[in-house]
Each structure stands twice: as C-alpha cells, then as structure tokens.
Scaffold this active site. Structure first.
Site, PDB file in Angstrom:
ATOM      1  N   LYS A 161       0.836  -1.277  -0.009  1.00 25.29           N
ATOM      2  CA  LYS A 161      -0.101   0.108   0.130  1.00 25.29           C
ATOM      3  C   LYS A 161       0.923   1.318  -0.004  1.00 25.29           C
ATOM      4  O   LYS A 161       1.961   1.181   0.563  1.00 25.29           O
ATOM      5  CB  LYS A 161      -0.997   0.039   1.305  1.00 25.29           C
ATOM      6  CG  LYS A 161      -0.322   0.002   2.624  1.00 25.29           C
ATOM      7  CD  LYS A 161       0.326   1.393   3.275  1.00 25.29           C
ATOM      8  CE  LYS A 161       0.845   1.264   4.516  1.00 25.29           C
ATOM      9  NZ  LYS A 161       1.862   2.496   4.979  1.00 25.29           N
ATOM     10  N   ASP A 189      -2.420  -1.475  10.892  1.00 26.80           N
ATOM     11  CA  ASP A 189      -2.734  -1.526   9.137  1.00 26.80           C
ATOM     12  C   ASP A 189      -3.381  -3.084   8.869  1.00 26.80           C
ATOM     13  O   ASP A 189      -3.771  -2.836   7.689  1.00 26.80           O
ATOM     14  CB  ASP A 189      -1.473  -1.287   8.358  1.00 26.80           C
ATOM     15  CG  ASP A 189      -0.689  -0.129   8.380  1.00 26.80           C
ATOM     16  OD1 ASP A 189      -1.336   0.826   8.829  1.00 26.80           O
ATOM     17  OD2 ASP A 189       0.301   0.034   7.880  1.00 26.80           O
TER      18      ASP A 189
END
Ligand code: C5P
Length: 330
Positions: free
Chosen positions: A38, A178
């Site tokens: 990401k 995350d």
C-alpha cells in the site's frame, strides 16, 4: 481480471502428504493469495495516545507490487505453523537493498495470523505457509501487515474455519494497525491508529514509481519523533471523496511523518528532489518510510522516470494503484 482476482487454488491431494488424520482429500487443498503493498496518499498525525499509539487520519491505496502466500494444511497434529521464505530474487523481486532478515517464527505476523485462527477455532493440525517476499521491509509499504491479512484469509479458507469478516477484522486489529485495511484492500480513509477503515473511495487507477533507498526506517522510531497537528480540520479529507483528476491527487499528497524521516536519513529529500526533476504530478513518502513515490502522467512517463532513477543507482518499482473488489471472508 486483476492480480487479486487471479487468486489460485492449487490442489494437493491429502494422500501425498503422509501421516494419519481426519483431514484428508479436499481438506488438504493448498490455497494461495497475492498480498499487495500500500501507499499512503495522505497521512496526518492528530495526537499521541496513552496506549503508545498515535491517532491518524490517513488515506491508503493498494498498489500492484505483491508478496505471494501459499497455505497448506498438514495432516499431522503437532501444532506449529511452518514458514518457508521463498527467495524473491528468483521471482523478479528486488534484492539490492540492505534489509533486515525476515523472521520465520511467531515473530512473523503471517505466522501469528495463522496461529490466531487455529486457536480461535481449535484446530489441532499443523500448517505450512510459503511466502515469496517482494515488498521491501521497513519501507512504509505495509508488506508485513498485508502478509498477515492474507494469512488470515488463507487460514480461514484452508481450514474451512467459517470466520466472518467481522471476526477476521477483530483478529487483524490485534496483529497491527494496518492489518484491517489489508483485509479489504480498496482505497479508503483510515482513522484511529489506522485500524478504523472507512468505505471504499472511488480513486482511479494511476501509474506511479516507487523509489526504494538502501536504508529502511523503523515505524516505532519515526512515530516517536514526529510532530502532531492539534488543529486538525476533518474537512481536509473532503476532497479525497471526489477528485476530478490524477493531477489534483498529486497536488494533495501529504505525509506528516516525512519531516521525522527526513531528519533520520538524507534519502527522503534526495528521492523527492529526483522525482520533482522528472516533473511528476506529485511525490511523497509512504507511511513511516523510507520508500517515496512519484505520481506519473502516463505509463510511458512512469517507464521514463523509473529508467532515469535506475541510471543514477536508485532502485525502483513501476506500479499502479488498485481498485479491487472487496474480498469476502471465506
Ligand atoms: O500497529 P503496529 O504494530 O504496526 O505499530 C508499530 C509501532 O508504530 C507501534 O508500536 C507504535 O510505536 C507506532 N505506531 C503509532 N501510531 C500508530 C501506528 C503505529 O505510534 N497509529
């Protein structure tokens, strides 16, 4: 069909594995999943919390750089998840950066994810995880968290555990800030310490170049030395729900952790300067660094930028953002 939809299931018959078990035939099917990296398109630090974390407002988007995980249920009941790391250099991964060794025991988040599922549903059997590592470590790309989320999905499927997305999300929160984001993978605003994932954002796919310096940064250290914004205005997130162009996204890139990272290594400033020289639409550090990315005008522009950086000795990946369908729990 994108890479996530290309999730494969490789049949391995139980009777080839030896050992006695009530797990057999189709129950021993090996399942596989790509785990994407990401980037943070926006990251503001709102304040320090009493639990050692920081409250954030961040926008994450997955990109087309993947680790690959295979999960193999084993027939013997010895407990313990075996982790095999496949050398990504043989699979097109990048290896010219000095990075820490990947842990293979319970210090590895993916192993911990499998163990969480096993304990949760009371499975006595072992499993083997094979991980092809391409996402650089200590990079701000979320590789370890993405592997952990993929491992939760795989253990759930491979063991037919039947856990819902809500149950997987609760487990993901225990694994890292995350990890819940990577269960879903669509571009989203994330709040809290990063674990409160909002609805998917309609951010278009665009090309970008990731620049990987030869030094990594510790998330813990960068957060420990960052500034916070006490005057945070939530309206700053409003434009991210309706951008008219990739150029507008390029102008809105922001990362509060960039200053703390710049104080630790000259590489951040160097990479951002090189990107600006290549006239990218915007350049920023991702997460707690040390990787920086530049938004490119076209895929051809990304090829040019990547080639120019490579020529001056900077390692790069050419990728694009993903707008994948949300993964189902099982
Ligand atoms: O959640 P995770 O284990 O990935 O976080 C690693 C470290 O980064 C935490 O122990 C904390 O020091 C720091 N961190 C933080 N605020 C966040 C996320 C991480 O201070 N929102």
């Amino acid at each position: 069909m994108n890479a996530i939809q290309r999730e494969q299931a490789v049949d391995i018959r139980g009777d080839n594995l030896g050992g006695k078990s009530d797990l057999g035939g189709d129950s021993l099917r090996c399942v596989s999943l790509q785990a994407p990296a990401k980037i943070n398109l926006f990251l503001e630090v709102l304040g320090r919390r009493t639990d050692g974390y920081h409250d954030l407002a961040t926008i994450m988007a997955c990109v087309s750089l993947y680790d690959t995980l295979h999960f193999q249920p084993l027939p013997h009941a010895t407990g313990q998840t075996e982790l095999q790391i496949v050398d990504a250099r043989r699979c097109g991964g990048m290896a010219n950066c000095v990075r820490p060794i990947i842990p293979t025991g319970e210090a590895n988040l993916a192993v911990r994810a499998v163990e969480l599922v096993r304990r949760r549903v009371g499975i006595p059997h072992s499993a083997r995880l094979s991980l092809t590592k391409r996402i650089p470590l200590e990079a701000g790309l979320g590789g370890g968290s993405s592997d952990a989320a993929a491992a939760l999905h795989l253990a759930n499927r491979g063991w037919h555990a039947g856990l819902s997305m809500a149950e997987l999300t609760a487990m993901a929160m225990d694994l890292g800030s995350d990890v819940p984001y990577f269960l879903q993978r669509a571009p989203a605003i994330c709040l809290g310490r990063g674990e409160r994932v909002g609805s998917p954002l309609a951010i278009p796919a665009f090309p970008l170049v990731l620049a990987v310096p030869p030094v990594g940064l510790s998330t813990r250290e960068i957060f420990a030395n960052c500034q916070t914004n006490k005057d945070w205005d939530p309206n700053r997130l409003a434009p991210w729900t309706s951008f008219s162009s990739v150029a507008a996204i390029g102008s809105a890139l922001f990362n509060r952790l960039q200053d703390a990272a710049t104080q630790r290594t000259p590489w951040i400033e160097r990479l951002l300067t090189e990107f600006r020289r290549e006239r990218v639409l915007g350049a920023c550090m991702t997460g707690s660094g040390s990787v920086c990315f530049g938004l490119c005008r076209t895929y051809a522009h990304a090829r040019t930028v990547s080639a120019r950086l490579a020529r001056i000795g900077i390692a790069t990946y050419r990728v694009h953002t993903l707008s994948p369908p949300i993964l189902a729990a099982a």
